[in-house]
Write a protein that holds these residues in place. Structure first.
Motif, PDB file in Angstrom:
ATOM      1  N   TYR A  82       0.731  -1.329  -0.561  1.00  0.00           N
ATOM      2  CA  TYR A  82       0.023   0.002   0.045  1.00  0.00           C
ATOM      3  C   TYR A  82       0.876   1.124  -0.204  1.00  0.00           C
ATOM      4  O   TYR A  82       0.405   2.680  -0.034  1.00  0.00           O
ATOM      5  CB  TYR A  82      -0.961   0.369   1.149  1.00  0.00           C
ATOM      6  N   TYR A  96       1.209   3.219   7.361  1.00  0.00           N
ATOM      7  CA  TYR A  96       2.224   2.689   6.342  1.00  0.00           C
ATOM      8  C   TYR A  96       3.314   3.013   5.720  1.00  0.00           C
ATOM      9  O   TYR A  96       4.367   2.195   5.481  1.00  0.00           O
ATOM     10  CB  TYR A  96       1.794   1.878   4.597  1.00  0.00           C
ATOM     11  N   LYS A 107      -3.307   3.422  15.852  1.00  0.00           N
ATOM     12  CA  LYS A 107      -4.139   3.155  15.578  1.00  0.00           C
ATOM     13  C   LYS A 107      -5.047   2.887  16.446  1.00  0.00           C
ATOM     14  O   LYS A 107      -6.859   2.937  17.400  1.00  0.00           O
ATOM     15  CB  LYS A 107      -4.381   1.196  15.086  1.00  0.00           C
ATOM     16  N   SER A 270     -15.264   5.400   1.988  1.00  0.00           N
ATOM     17  CA  SER A 270     -16.133   3.837   2.175  1.00  0.00           C
ATOM     18  C   SER A 270     -17.425   4.663   2.738  1.00  0.00           C
ATOM     19  O   SER A 270     -18.496   3.686   2.405  1.00  0.00           O
ATOM     20  CB  SER A 270     -15.330   2.771   3.331  1.00  0.00           C
ATOM     21  N   ILE A 335      -8.993  -6.913  -0.470  1.00  0.00           N
ATOM     22  CA  ILE A 335      -7.264  -6.892   0.153  1.00  0.00           C
ATOM     23  C   ILE A 335      -6.064  -7.968   0.568  1.00  0.00           C
ATOM     24  O   ILE A 335      -6.206  -8.955  -0.169  1.00  0.00           O
ATOM     25  CB  ILE A 335      -8.132  -7.428   2.001  1.00  0.00           C
ATOM     26  N   ARG A 337      -1.407  -8.291   0.786  1.00  0.00           N
ATOM     27  CA  ARG A 337      -0.422  -8.493   1.215  1.00  0.00           C
ATOM     28  C   ARG A 337       0.363  -9.404   0.296  1.00  0.00           C
ATOM     29  O   ARG A 337       0.561  -9.895  -0.593  1.00  0.00           O
ATOM     30  CB  ARG A 337      -0.945  -9.795   2.423  1.00  0.00           C
ATOM     31  N   PRO A 422     -17.158  -7.248   6.667  1.00  0.00           N
ATOM     32  CA  PRO A 422     -16.962  -5.914   5.844  1.00  0.00           C
ATOM     33  C   PRO A 422     -15.990  -4.963   5.873  1.00  0.00           C
ATOM     34  O   PRO A 422     -15.140  -4.057   5.651  1.00  0.00           O
ATOM     35  CB  PRO A 422     -18.379  -5.097   5.750  1.00  0.00           C
ATOM     36  N   HIS A 428      -4.615  -5.604  10.441  1.00  0.00           N
ATOM     37  CA  HIS A 428      -5.131  -4.553   9.879  1.00  0.00           C
ATOM     38  C   HIS A 428      -6.978  -3.815   9.920  1.00  0.00           C
ATOM     39  O   HIS A 428      -7.122  -3.706   9.251  1.00  0.00           O
ATOM     40  CB  HIS A 428      -4.430  -3.967   8.634  1.00  0.00           C
ATOM     41  N   CYS A 430     -10.228  -2.048  10.363  1.00  0.00           N
ATOM     42  CA  CYS A 430     -10.766  -1.428  10.466  1.00  0.00           C
ATOM     43  C   CYS A 430     -11.057  -0.767  12.102  1.00  0.00           C
ATOM     44  O   CYS A 430     -11.567  -1.161  12.919  1.00  0.00           O
ATOM     45  CB  CYS A 430     -12.321  -1.180  10.424  1.00  0.00           C
TER      46      CYS A 430
END
Ligand code: HEM
Length: 488
Positions: A82, A96, A107, A270, A335, A337, A422, A428, A430
């Motif tokens: 990302y 990132y 976070k 989103s 998503i 990785r 979702p 990672h 939300c």
């Protein structure tokens, strides 16, 4: 032929393609969910395709979701994928553009700012923004009309999110400079930039200028707030201004500024896509929109008092609208990785080599008949207990205690082996889920108080999905017919 002759039996099957570098880029890019569905039928839950020369391994279904999203930090890496896209937009030293352990602390700071007390203060802020938006917008003048709902929801989302999460001062700047600047930032946040991040794309100059200017606006605001000696505010910016990393260093102002950009970008795309889908779904089902109105009258009283945080819990259908819309229209369809060392897939003979990218697509299981009867039907009532279309294997948080794990930003569910994710899972996951729910539920509740919607042709059709941007959203123009409840 190459694929047949030199196929490694321990690697998942490769999706057939004619051209080496392009591989399946085009069929995937045009309609990712369809691409997953068709190839899953041919190759099973785990298969590899070529995405711009990169071997990309998809693993769908609850096991795949768990394998990828709960991958160990030594096995999988998000920032490697990302960062080319996000660092020029967000800025340095956040998300990132720093070690994962630092992201976990960032976070945590954001998550603990989102307390019940803060949420209580957000509902009236969001309610007022929605009401005042509809009142002043020239597109909603008069008694009825037709409007392309997507740009309207994008504006409502940015006004509500910036006001609640970043404070009134920043919110007011969206009427002046910030809206255009965020638009320029957005231009640098597309799949083209993912592919051609090394190229001197003309709009990247504007993106870089916008990043610097927005960051400065935030830093000046932080400074002014500090000088005023402000206390007790409930927005995230205020909370970050008073946060300290474990090593004793206070979060520097440029990092707060960059986190503000990251938060608004993460939430904006989103939430605004989801709120547009909600309004389009309601227009296709005016009966449900009426039910929502009646639910408020019944559970909050016929005078419909100003909405509070506590009220939202009394509106189960209102909540289910968000859940069911995210089931069919989760804005993040892929998503990704980077694989850092060979990863054996439990229960199979496959080992994913470390030059692959792993791709989780929780949307596949969320629209799988195995878990959701009549999966393509948008039916918010299916989230009621004992409904004939109720999902299987989706945990009801009220029923059982689930094992939790802390990646450094508070407790999250340990298992990602759910068909409905979702908001992602694992390190990672939300942190905006509760805020997004509160924001979306408040927007719906206020909208149904004011309007009746229907499709322009009166049908129950829904528009197709635009997959050309990073977050999927409705194709535009997505016109709906609106009518005010109150005669004016
Ligand atoms: C991460 C979905 C709203 C902030 C994620 C991820 C998903 C997601 C799927 C995981 C990404 C990955 O694993 O690579 C959504 C949806 C939303 C929403 C569907 C609304 C309907 C928000 C809002 C905020 C937010 C409102 C901010 C207040 C974040 C952050 C991360 C995240 C900070 C962490 C990224 C990471 O750790 O790598 N979101 N999100 N999101 N989201 Fe959201």
């Amino acid at each position: 032929l190459n694929q047949v002759l030199f196929k490694n039996p321990n690697e998942p099957p490769v999706v057939f393609h004619w051209f080496p570098f392009i591989g399946s880029t085009i069929t995937y890019g045009m309609d990712p969910p369809r691409f997953f569905k068709e190839n899953r039928a041919k190759y099973g839950d785990c298969f590899t395709f070529i995405l711009l020369g990169k071997k990309t391994t998809v693993y769908v279904g609850p096991k795949g979701n768990d394998f990828i999203l709960n991958g160990k930090i030594r096995d999988v890496c998000a920032e490697e994928i990302y960062t080319v896209l996000t660092t020029p937009v967000f800025g340095k030293d956040v998300v990132y553009d720093c070690p994962n352990s630092k992201l976990m602390e960032q976070k945590k700071f954001m998550k603990i700012a989102l307390t019940t007390e803060a949420f209580r203060s957000y509902v009236p802020i969001i309610s007022d923004e929605v009401k005042s938006y509809f009142k002043r917008s020239p597109d909603f003048k008069g008694q009825s009309g037709i409007v392309n709902i997507c740009p309207k929801m994008a504006q409502i989302t940015i006004f509500t999110a910036s006001h609640a999460l970043q404070g009134k001062e920043i919110r007011d700047k969206f009427d002046e400079t910030l809206a255009d600047l965020y638009h320029d930032l957005d231009m640098g946040f597309t799949p083209i930039n993912f592919m051609l991040h090394w190229a001197p794309l003309p709009w990247n100059k504007r993106r870089d200028h916008a990043q610097r200017t927005v960051a400065k606006i935030y830093m000046d605001t932080i400074k002014a707030r500090r000088e005023r000696g402000e206390t007790g505010a409930q927005d995230i910016m205020y909370h970050l201004m008073n946060s300290t990393y474990k090593n004793g260093v206070r979060v520097p102002d440029h990092e707060i500024a960059h986190m503000m950009i990251a938060l608004l970008m993460a939430g904006q795309h989103s939430s605004s896509s989801t709120s547009s889908w909600i309004m389009l779904r309601l227009a296709s089902r005016p009966d449900i929109m009426e039910e929502l109105y009646q639910e408020q009258i019944k559970n909050l009283g016929p005078d419909l008092p100003p909405l509070t945080y506590e009220d939202l819990a009394k509106l189960p259908l209102n909540q289910a609208i968000v859940k069911e819309t995210l089931r069919l229209h989760a804005p993040i369809h892929s998503i990704m990785r980077a694989v850092k060392q060979p990863m054996p897939v439990p229960g199979t003979k496959y080992v994913i080599p470390n030059n692959h990218v792993l791709l989780a697509a929780p949307g596949v299981s969320a629209s799988d008949e195995q878990y959701f009867p009549q999966p393509d039907l948008w039916e918010p009532h299916r989230w009621e207990k004992d409904h004939p279309l109720a999902p299987s294997m989706v945990r009801n948080p009220d029923e059982e205690e689930e094992e939790k794990v802390d990646y450094g930003y508070g407790l999250v569910s340990k298992g990602a082996a759910s068909p409905y994710l979702p908001f992602g899972a694992g390190r990672h996951r939300c942190i905006g889920e509760n805020f997004a729910n509160l924001q979306l539920q408040t927007i719906i509740a206020e909208t149904v108080r004011m309007f009746k919607f229907r499709n322009v042709d009166g049908s129950d059709k829904v528009i197709g999905t635009d997959y050309a941007s990073l977050f999927s959203r409705p194709l535009e123009p997505a016109n709906i017919y609106w009518e005010k409840r109150d005669k004016q």
